[in-house]
Design an enzyme around this catalytic site. Structure first.
Site, PDB file in Angstrom:
ATOM      1  N   GLY A   1       0.731  -1.276  -0.084  1.00  0.00           N
ATOM      2  CA  GLY A   1      -0.016  -0.024   0.002  1.00  0.00           C
ATOM      3  C   GLY A   1       0.781   1.160  -0.081  1.00  0.00           C
ATOM      4  O   GLY A   1       0.657   2.157  -0.463  1.00  0.00           O
TER       5      GLY A   1
ATOM      6  N   ARG B   1       7.344   1.655   1.074  1.00  0.00           N
ATOM      7  CA  ARG B   1       7.413   0.492   1.064  1.00  0.00           C
ATOM      8  C   ARG B   1       8.058  -0.256  -0.333  1.00  0.00           C
ATOM      9  O   ARG B   1       8.765  -0.807  -0.222  1.00  0.00           O
ATOM     10  CB  ARG B   1       6.385  -0.365   1.889  1.00  0.00           C
ATOM     11  CG  ARG B   1       6.837  -1.615   2.311  1.00  0.00           C
ATOM     12  CD  ARG B   1       5.645  -2.571   2.710  1.00  0.00           C
ATOM     13  NE  ARG B   1       5.050  -1.842   3.765  1.00  0.00           N
ATOM     14  CZ  ARG B   1       3.728  -1.944   4.230  1.00  0.00           C
ATOM     15  NH1 ARG B   1       3.134  -2.693   3.540  1.00  0.00           N
ATOM     16  NH2 ARG B   1       3.210  -1.404   5.051  1.00  0.00           N
TER      17      ARG B   1
ATOM     18  N   ARG C   1       1.808  11.258  -8.593  1.00  0.00           N
ATOM     19  CA  ARG C   1       1.207  11.415  -7.501  1.00  0.00           C
ATOM     20  C   ARG C   1       1.930  10.785  -6.155  1.00  0.00           C
ATOM     21  O   ARG C   1       1.661  10.248  -5.199  1.00  0.00           O
ATOM     22  CB  ARG C   1      -0.265  10.754  -7.291  1.00  0.00           C
ATOM     23  CG  ARG C   1      -1.278  11.642  -8.158  1.00  0.00           C
ATOM     24  CD  ARG C   1      -2.411  10.850  -8.142  1.00  0.00           C
ATOM     25  NE  ARG C   1      -3.556  11.559  -8.881  1.00  0.00           N
ATOM     26  CZ  ARG C   1      -4.487  12.371  -8.426  1.00  0.00           C
ATOM     27  NH1 ARG C   1      -4.685  12.500  -7.207  1.00  0.00           N
ATOM     28  NH2 ARG C   1      -5.266  12.953  -9.231  1.00  0.00           N
TER      29      ARG C   1
ATOM     30  N   ARG D   1      -0.476  -8.290  -3.422  1.00  0.00           N
ATOM     31  CA  ARG D   1      -0.488  -7.442  -2.524  1.00  0.00           C
ATOM     32  C   ARG D   1       0.298  -7.885  -1.468  1.00  0.00           C
ATOM     33  O   ARG D   1       0.213  -8.967  -0.780  1.00  0.00           O
ATOM     34  CB  ARG D   1      -1.959  -7.345  -2.124  1.00  0.00           C
ATOM     35  CG  ARG D   1      -2.161  -6.269  -0.987  1.00  0.00           C
ATOM     36  CD  ARG D   1      -3.414  -5.879  -0.751  1.00  0.00           C
ATOM     37  NE  ARG D   1      -3.907  -5.588   0.577  1.00  0.00           N
ATOM     38  CZ  ARG D   1      -3.251  -4.589   1.498  1.00  0.00           C
ATOM     39  NH1 ARG D   1      -2.194  -3.939   0.929  1.00  0.00           N
ATOM     40  NH2 ARG D   1      -3.495  -4.409   2.604  1.00  0.00           N
TER      41      ARG D   1
ATOM     42  N   SER E   1      -0.263  -4.642   5.031  1.00  0.00           N
ATOM     43  CA  SER E   1      -0.630  -4.732   6.516  1.00  0.00           C
ATOM     44  C   SER E   1      -1.806  -5.130   6.778  1.00  0.00           C
ATOM     45  O   SER E   1      -2.763  -4.678   6.164  1.00  0.00           O
ATOM     46  CB  SER E   1       0.112  -3.642   7.473  1.00  0.00           C
ATOM     47  OG  SER E   1      -0.747  -2.265   6.991  1.00  0.00           O
TER      48      SER E   1
ATOM     49  N   ASP F   1      -1.175  -4.809  13.843  1.00  0.00           N
ATOM     50  CA  ASP F   1      -2.068  -4.499  14.941  1.00  0.00           C
ATOM     51  C   ASP F   1      -2.820  -5.446  15.276  1.00  0.00           C
ATOM     52  O   ASP F   1      -3.352  -6.323  14.454  1.00  0.00           O
ATOM     53  CB  ASP F   1      -2.470  -2.745  14.892  1.00  0.00           C
ATOM     54  CG  ASP F   1      -3.410  -2.989  13.953  1.00  0.00           C
ATOM     55  OD1 ASP F   1      -4.640  -2.705  14.154  1.00  0.00           O
ATOM     56  OD2 ASP F   1      -3.327  -3.039  12.671  1.00  0.00           O
TER      57      ASP F   1
ATOM     58  N   ARG G   1       6.398  -0.955  10.089  1.00  0.00           N
ATOM     59  CA  ARG G   1       5.569  -1.333   9.046  1.00  0.00           C
ATOM     60  C   ARG G   1       6.258  -1.040   7.824  1.00  0.00           C
ATOM     61  O   ARG G   1       6.112  -1.807   6.832  1.00  0.00           O
ATOM     62  CB  ARG G   1       4.091  -0.684   9.161  1.00  0.00           C
ATOM     63  CG  ARG G   1       3.358  -1.023  10.313  1.00  0.00           C
ATOM     64  CD  ARG G   1       1.935  -0.848  10.206  1.00  0.00           C
ATOM     65  NE  ARG G   1       1.756   0.504  10.323  1.00  0.00           N
ATOM     66  CZ  ARG G   1       1.371   1.297  11.563  1.00  0.00           C
ATOM     67  NH1 ARG G   1       1.598   0.474  12.703  1.00  0.00           N
ATOM     68  NH2 ARG G   1       1.240   2.514  11.596  1.00  0.00           N
TER      69      ARG G   1
END
Length: 232
Positions: free
Chosen positions: A20, A24, A43, A87, A90, A204, A217
């Site tokens: 996402g 990362r 973007r 994908r 997290s 989490d 993360r």
């Protein structure tokens, strides 16, 4: 090019890893890929192509939520001839046996979203992973000794929901973890006859309040990353 991706045809590999967070994606490219080249900065949704163990792989951010991954995965499948999207995100663990940093492999993705309405189906569609990718991911996780779980995710449109017991209700149905993208990815893949798999590291535990930090993360979910790289 598209309104969201400045890559030219041929600059994106047949398999794309999609975290996402675009940072990362940058971390994965710079840490694992040989000769990574950036193909997108529109973007700030960074995308890179390089090689890993001799195979060409791309990695690109998807953003947060089903509308965002819906746009980027649609364009990759339809306009850039991508065959598989994995994908690597997290998730919040909600099943009792799911712990922090465990990897959840999404066999299916329940959702509270209306994303499937566009297909005008005479019923309810069940978004599922590509079995070949799922089977191989399980084998790789076992070989690496990674704590993992296979089952249903809940892809939610809501991060701050008004119904406090929603996750408890999904937990009663055996759902392992909550995230915000997998269902749209699975639906896009199904609609155009391509492959998809969603894996998530548990960042989490929303029902108990335990959590990792944003920095963890971004840079420490390496076991999931390494499974995905070898899966590609």
């Amino acid at each position: 090019m598209t309104p969201h991706n400045q890559a030219k045809k041929g600059e994106i590999a047949k398999t794309v890893l999609m975290p996402g967070d675009p940072l990362r994606a940058k971390f994965i490219a710079e840490t694992y890929l040989e000769n990574p080249k950036c193909f997108n900065t529109v973007r700030n949704m960074l995308g890179y192509t390089g090689t890993f163990e001799g195979r060409e792989i791309s990695v690109m951010g998807s953003g947060m939520g089903m509308p965002s991954i819906g746009i980027y995965s649609y364009e990759l499948y339809h306009f850039y001839d991508v065959e598989a999207i994995i994908r690597i995100g997290s998730a919040g663990g909600i099943a009792d046996h799911v712990k922090l940093r465990d990897v959840v492999i999404g066999m299916g993705a329940c959702t509270d979203s209306n994303y499937a309405a566009q297909y005008r189906l005479p019923g309810t569609f069940a978004p599922t992973a590509d079995f070949g990718l799922l089977e191989k991911a399980v084998s790789l996780a076992r070989a690496q000794g990674v704590p993992f779980h296979v089952g249903n995710l809940i892809s939610s449109d809501l991060f701050y929901g008004d119904y406090a017991d929603s996750l408890t209700d999904w937990k009663k149905m055996g759902v392992l973890a909550v995230e915000m993208e997998a269902a749209a990815l699975y639906m896009n893949a199904a609609r155009c006859g391509k492959k998809a798999l969603a894996m998530a590291t548990v960042s989490d535990l929303p029902l108990t309040g335990e959590a990792t930090t944003p920095e963890e993360r971004q840079t420490t979910f390496t076991q999931m990353m390494e499974i995905a790289l070898r899966l590609a």
